[in-house]
Design an enzyme around this catalytic site. Sequence first.
Site, PDB file in Angstrom:
ATOM      1  N   SER A  31       0.855  -1.179   0.000  1.00  0.00           N
ATOM      2  CA  SER A  31       0.000   0.000   0.000  1.00  0.00           C
ATOM      3  C   SER A  31       0.892   1.230   0.000  1.00  0.00           C
ATOM      4  O   SER A  31       2.059   1.165   0.397  1.00  0.00           O
ATOM      5  CB  SER A  31      -0.883   0.002   1.258  1.00  0.00           C
ATOM      6  OG  SER A  31      -1.460   1.267   1.488  1.00  0.00           O
ATOM      7  N   TYR A  54       0.519  -0.307  10.733  1.00  0.00           N
ATOM      8  CA  TYR A  54       0.074  -0.623   9.366  1.00  0.00           C
ATOM      9  C   TYR A  54       1.170  -0.274   8.367  1.00  0.00           C
ATOM     10  O   TYR A  54       1.486  -1.079   7.469  1.00  0.00           O
ATOM     11  CB  TYR A  54      -1.210   0.137   9.046  1.00  0.00           C
ATOM     12  CG  TYR A  54      -1.725  -0.111   7.646  1.00  0.00           C
ATOM     13  CD1 TYR A  54      -2.201  -1.370   7.274  1.00  0.00           C
ATOM     14  CD2 TYR A  54      -1.754   0.910   6.700  1.00  0.00           C
ATOM     15  CE1 TYR A  54      -2.677  -1.606   5.995  1.00  0.00           C
ATOM     16  CE2 TYR A  54      -2.235   0.683   5.412  1.00  0.00           C
ATOM     17  CZ  TYR A  54      -2.688  -0.573   5.058  1.00  0.00           C
ATOM     18  OH  TYR A  54      -3.162  -0.806   3.787  1.00  0.00           O
TER      19      TYR A  54
END
Length: 333
Positions: free
Chosen positions: A162, A188
């Site tokens: 991502s 994350y």
Amino acid sequence: MPSPQTPLPSGFGPATTAREVLRGIDLGGRVAVVTGGSAGLGLATTRALVEAGATVVVPARNLAKAQGALAGLPRVEVAPLDLLDPASIDAFAKGFLASGRPLPMLIANAGIMATPLARDARGYEQQFAANHLGHFQLTARLWPALLKAGRAGGARVVALSSRGHQRAGVDLDDPNFERRPYDRWQAYGQAKSANVLFAVALDRRGEPHGVRAFAVHPGVILTDLGQHMTEEDRQAFGLTAADGPGTVPPGRSVAEGGDFKTVEQGAATSVWCAAHPQLAGRGGVYCQDGDVAPVLPLGAPGTVGVRPHAIDPQIAERLWALSEQLTGVRFEG
């Protein structure tokens, strides 16, 4: 010699769909494993591969739910797997290897985002454990099938990362937040950086055997991945109550110059990396919008590209050694 982390260009872009990427490509007789392949981005990936003729094996925690979502799709198999449970990973891989089939495509698509602090049975922070360590172990256990496909014409491993990798690198001294305060977005970012670094190190090991690896940023897509976002998070992203999974905020689609994609557009880069002949002889790169992404230097603004910390081969090797230590698994053969 130009850096491998340089756009081709491919001719594809942010609005390209997975179906468009695979147009004219026959995947008949080929097998793919797609983690998280029964929902959201993963389901769009599974659909595109099946439409191109592939057989897709979908590991799932909730078999009934996955089977319901995949009902009606031909050549789809569902088997139990929990990326936070090492025994479950081993059992899934053992079952696949028992079939004797080569594995030309492994798409590590499943993931979690910005979750409250929780740990797996080994005590590892769950975002790092599910997004990186679980897929590391799964790939290691499926390595014999990947090698078999590599010898027969080639295999590819695709790790879903991502642009969240820009938030943080991997803290190799404290990856599980045992000595530093837990920040769910930093965790994350760390996990997504780990996904890219994994592809870099895996490609170095796989290239001599015909196994190549890629990392992918699919784009900004509203799916159940965002279920742990707070109202404050949603406001920061400019989202309203009407902007739920499967939607694209009005006026903010990639076709209108915005950031948001449909799941079919998001799946495009995954299937491009998994199956497109444009990437023959390439690997170890971070891709987005249906192309190899440029390097985005530290401090430079922008959302298109990969930060240097995520493709550093020395950091990749250190993470590899740490991952072997934490999981207790090695790549054999």
